[in-house]
Design a protein around this motif. Structure first.
Motif, PDB file in Angstrom:
ATOM      1  N   PRO A  79       0.845  -1.258  -0.002  1.00 37.46           N
ATOM      2  CA  PRO A  79      -0.032   0.006  -0.038  1.00 37.46           C
ATOM      3  C   PRO A  79       0.899   1.446   0.080  1.00 37.46           C
ATOM      4  N   SER A  80       2.058   1.218   0.566  1.00 39.68           N
ATOM      5  CA  SER A  80       2.928   2.527   0.566  1.00 39.68           C
ATOM      6  C   SER A  80       3.266   2.849  -0.830  1.00 39.68           C
ATOM      7  N   PHE A  81       3.333   2.071  -1.784  1.00 42.18           N
ATOM      8  CA  PHE A  81       3.550   2.330  -3.283  1.00 42.18           C
ATOM      9  C   PHE A  81       2.471   3.195  -3.903  1.00 42.18           C
ATOM     10  N   LEU A  82       1.206   3.034  -3.350  1.00 44.41           N
ATOM     11  CA  LEU A  82       0.010   3.510  -4.009  1.00 44.41           C
ATOM     12  C   LEU A  82      -0.380   4.870  -3.541  1.00 44.41           C
ATOM     13  N   ARG A  83      -0.016   5.215  -2.338  1.00 48.62           N
ATOM     14  CA  ARG A  83      -0.220   6.566  -1.703  1.00 48.62           C
ATOM     15  C   ARG A  83       1.071   6.897  -0.687  1.00 48.62           C
ATOM     16  N   LEU A  84       1.126   8.348  -0.560  1.00 50.66           N
ATOM     17  CA  LEU A  84       2.253   8.848   0.345  1.00 50.66           C
ATOM     18  C   LEU A  84       1.713   8.605   1.771  1.00 50.66           C
ATOM     19  N   ASN A  85       2.366   8.334   2.696  1.00 49.23           N
ATOM     20  CA  ASN A  85       2.175   8.357   4.139  1.00 49.23           C
ATOM     21  C   ASN A  85       0.964   7.160   4.304  1.00 49.23           C
ATOM     22  N   ALA A  86       0.890   6.105   3.441  1.00 52.10           N
ATOM     23  CA  ALA A  86       0.043   5.076   3.556  1.00 52.10           C
ATOM     24  C   ALA A  86       0.123   4.187   4.911  1.00 52.10           C
ATOM     25  N   ASP A  87      -1.069   4.030   5.351  1.00 52.14           N
ATOM     26  CA  ASP A  87      -1.135   2.871   6.559  1.00 52.14           C
ATOM     27  C   ASP A  87      -1.235   1.451   5.771  1.00 52.14           C
ATOM     28  N   TRP A  88      -1.536   0.576   6.497  1.00 53.28           N
ATOM     29  CA  TRP A  88      -1.697  -0.896   6.036  1.00 53.28           C
ATOM     30  C   TRP A  88      -3.049  -1.020   5.647  1.00 53.28           C
TER      31      TRP A  88
END
Length: 260
Positions: free
Chosen positions: A99-108
């Motif tokens: 998920p961190s690749f899809l949006r900045l500062n992503a949580d799980w």
């Protein structure tokens, strides 16, 4: 004094096969404190996105004085992989991008563990470096180890916040080694160092077991043997006994204030 209520929240270490009841670490701990009134509870969490919630419910249900939180090895691995294999609604296997690749500062992304089940571990011989390790290595090159450190520490911080509010003493226990996987072992060691630093910074009791070698493992190189359970019991006992003395002294102080 009232009974000291101790809870252990982790994974298969609380109910693994091949270990007699009296050999489990919590049974050994109980035998080490026969003169201290106590109650012991054991619980399980499967994924880190549910850990804090499980810890709160488990603590409340058992009215704990002490919570020993095992940082589990298996749920660590998906946090470090760019390609994540997970169970979907139908019980089949699906794949997703971290998920961190899809949006900045992503949580799980909780959909990745929403339907997670704890299937029984089946031992099979595996190479030290294979597809899973390549996935983990790619994740490290892409910086997922830094994301995972922040995420795990955030979950521990949430558990500590609940423990502080409920006057519960928290003991965090590091993940063990992963002798069957080169990169899996690297993940466990990296996270252990990070948790150690985090716990020192915030004054959280911490037991680091990352250096326990293969002589403490069962044949599958995943679960601990009876000798290790005894060693773990003594490590945890030292922390628990310190907490017991603090609790006893506090009760004495309260009694003196009432009588004053």
């Amino acid at each position: 004094m009232e009974s000291l209520k101790i809870g252990f929240l982790g994974g298969c270490i609380n109910n693994q096969k091949g270990i007699a009841l009296e050999e489990f670490y919590y049974s050994v701990i109980s035998s080490l404190i026969p003169d201290i009134p106590h109650q012991i509870s054991a619980g399980t969490y499967y994924t880190f996105d549910k850990m804090a919630e499980k810890a709160e419910v488990f603590s409340q249900n058992n009215n704990l004085d002490v919570l020993c939180l095992w940082v589990r090895q298996f749920p660590l691995m998906p946090l470090h992989k760019p390609l994540i294999k997970y169970e979907n609604k139908s019980g089949d296997i699906s794949w997703a991008i971290h998920p961190s690749f899809l949006r900045l500062n992503a949580d799980w992304n909780k959909e990745l563990t929403r339907y997670h089940t704890q299937n029984e571990y089946i031992h099979k011989n595996r190479k030290l470096f294979e597809g899973r390790d390549l996935n983990l290595l790619a994740g490290k090159v892409l910086g997922l180890h830094r994301w995972a450190r922040k995420y795990i520490n955030k979950q521990i911080e949430t558990v500590q916040h609940h423990c502080n509010e409920a006057s519960i003493k928290l003991i965090v226990i590091s993940p063990q080694q992963c002798p069957s996987s080169i990169m899996g072992n690297d993940v466990c060691k990296t996270i252990s160092v990070s948790i150690d630093q985090f716990c020192k910074k915030f004054g959280i009791n911490f037991i680091n077991i990352i250096d326990l070698g293969e002589e403490y493992y069962a044949r599958d190189n995943v679960h601990f043997n009876a000798t290790c359970h005894k060693l773990l019991a003594n490590l945890i006992y030292d922390k628990v006994y310190e907490i017991f003395l603090e609790k006893l002294e506090k009760e004495k102080e309260n009694a003196r204030e009432i009588l004053a």
